[in-house]
Design a protein around this motif. Structure first.
Motif: not given
Lengths: 374, 156
Positions: A85-88, A81-82, A228, B123-124, B120-121, B117
């Motif tokens: 890289r500039d948003h999820v 989901v990354l 996780n 790591w952005v 996530d936010e 995860q």
């Protein structure tokens, strides 16, 4: 109809990494070395030039299937989901990726696409119309520590019963029938410093949990993944922080370790927590769910010879008798694909000590052949 | 996964441009059972003989392209680092490494994950710094390698 057999090439990840077996060699191994097995399962980002392997490759792929008498069964796809890289990524962006993967699977002749256990149902439903159009079945992997009895499964069953779709289901990973940590995983822990008392405690706690007699609170693992959960355990052991829903259980496991191991180190605690990674799912549930089973991951970590039965093999930590009996009793006629994962527990040493993936898969196929014929 | 085998043993060499040694290189593989979109590749923790070489002196060569910085790679959201392929990590270090055996402490960071995860936010906004363990779930330990510098230099 009977259960069919194949191999997930996930099993050969190390041989591919070391360039000992390329994709054609893996296909040849299934077609020529494994009696009556013909199924091929791949992880797209492992086996292919991704995301577009090219037309020449696709032609070669079908030539290989003809030459070796093999069949594309299931393609396993991922979700990072990354990526941007500039948003999820939103659910819709995840569904776009899944739609591209479904098209890729169809182009290579796969009839099933496996999505990861943590992919939200909304993402699968968004891609479902395309799957129906291309006649590809979408299956959500049910992987330890999730049980078959949790919400991840019931929400799929409810959707299928409500709409009648034939293109949505589950891919059980037989790690959910694991009843103790694998002996090769425990040996790996001991080489890294865990005490034999701690690895014995991991097995003891697993047995107590299975019998419903563990001195730790129960916890719903329906939405957990092992990876996780291990991150959560690490955080708990280093900082004491824990999700309130897991707090009693985590403290109970820690106290159990302290009762079995003198002055336990962090790695002693970590290995005992492995007892929580088991699903303790039921064969009866699997039998009832057979109509929803798209494909099966025949997970194993170590095939060893059964004492007194030369040439016959078992994984001592996974209850295959229950799992295969449930599939047979439920009338399953799809594929069980060998999925070897124990190679990682030998990679802490040198090249000479690495596991033999080809031999491990051959042994697993011997077991499947024997159990499905019984 | 594959932590002991991520660096090709004979790949430590000095990099040369117009006769000057500008740094050194290592050939590396992806610590996973699959490839990833290149954008997820987040750089390396790298220490040679106790000297740290952070991400801003690292560039990465893959897919037949010139070495690119990790800020450039971050934008390669459709280009893929395939599982089979070896990449070359270049490190800017004028004068390069001395001949002989070196102690290399190494950890790769790739932001691949199983689904959404809690991080996530974060790591952005703030990608993890390699070496902290964050973003290295498939290779959670810093691994020490003892590598001999191959005498012949490579032209960048």
């Amino acid at each position: 109809m009977a259960i069919k057999r194949g191999v997930s090439f996930y099993s050969y990840q190390q041989s591919q990494f070391f360039r000992e077996l390329d994709l054609e060699s893996q296909i040849r191994e299934v077609g020529e070395a494994l009696p009556d097995a013909d199924g091929v399962e791949i992880v797209d980002e492992m086996s292919l030039r991704y995301p577009d392997p090219g037309d020449e490759f696709v032609a070669r792929w079908f030539d290989w299937m003809d030459r070796y008498g093999t069949t594309p069964v299931t393609m396993d796809v991922c979700m990072d989901v990354l990526q941007f890289r500039d948003h999820v990524m939103t659910y819709e962006e995840c569904a776009d990726r899944l739609r591209r993967d479904i098209r890729l699977a169809e182009r290579l002749g796969f009839r099933n696409v496996r999505v990861l256990s943590v992919v939200p149902l909304e993402v699968m439903l968004s891609a479902l119309p395309l799957a129906e159009e291309l006649d590809v079945r979408l299956g959500k992997e049910i992987h330890q520590p999730m049980p078959l009895e949790g919400r991840q499964v019931t929400e799929i069953v409810e959707h299928v019963e409500r709409t009648g779709t034939r293109h949505l289901g589950i891919v059980p990973d037989f790690g959910i029938f694991g009843w103790r940590p694998s002996e090769v995983q425990l040996a790996w822990f001991e080489r890294r410093g865990a005490s034999p008392a701690a690895t014995a405690a991991a097995v003891e706690l697993a047995e107590l949990l299975r019998a419903g007699k563990a001195p730790v609170g129960a916890v719903d693992m329906s939405f957990s993944t092992a990876g996780n959960l291990r991150v959560d355990v690490k955080r708990f052991l280093t900082t004491g922080e824990v999700d309130p829903a897991f707090a009693d259980t985590f403290r109970g496991v820690k106290a159990f370790t302290e009762s079995r191991v003198d002055d336990p180190a962090e790695i002693d605690h970590t290995v005992v927590f492995e007892a929580l990674m088991l699903s303790n799912t039921s064969g009866d549930t699997l039998r009832e769910l057979v109509p929803h089973v798209v494909s099966v991951h025949g997970k194993f970590n170590n095939m060893s010879e059964i004492p007194g039965r030369p040439g016959q093999y078992q994984d001592i930590a996974i209850d295959y008798d229950t799992a295969i009996s449930a599939l047979v009793a439920g009338g399953y006629d799809g594929y069980v694909n060998s999925e070897y994962e124990g190679q990682r527990y030998f990679q802490d040493r040198g090249r000479a000590e690495l596991a033999d993936e080809v031999e491990q898969v051959r042994r697993h196929q011997e077991m499947l052949r024997r159990l499905t014929a019984a | 996964m594959f932590e002991n085998f991520l660096i090709r043993e004979d790949s430590l060499r000095n990099d040369e441009v117009d006769g000057d040694v500008v740094g050194f290189r290592l050939a590396v593989r992806n610590a996973n059972y699959r490839g990833v979109f290149l954008s997820l590749h987040n750089g390396y923790f790298l220490e040679v003989d106790g000297v740290s070489y952070p991400r801003d002196v690292q560039t990465f060569e893959i897919n037949g392209r010139e070495p690119r910085t990790f800020s450039e790679l971050r934008g390669q959201v459709w280009e893929h680092w395939d599982y089979d392929d070896e990449g070359v990590l270049h490190v800017a270090a004028p004068g390069g490494l001395a001949p002989g055996v070196h102690t290399v402490r190494f950890q790769q960071s790739v932001l691949a994950a199983y689904g959404y995860q809690p991080t996530d936010e974060e790591w952005v906004a703030n990608p993890p710094v390699p070496g902290t363990g964050a973003g290295s779930e498939k290779a959670p330990e810093i691994v020490v390698h003892t590598l001999e510098l191959t005498a012949e230099k490579e032209t960048v």
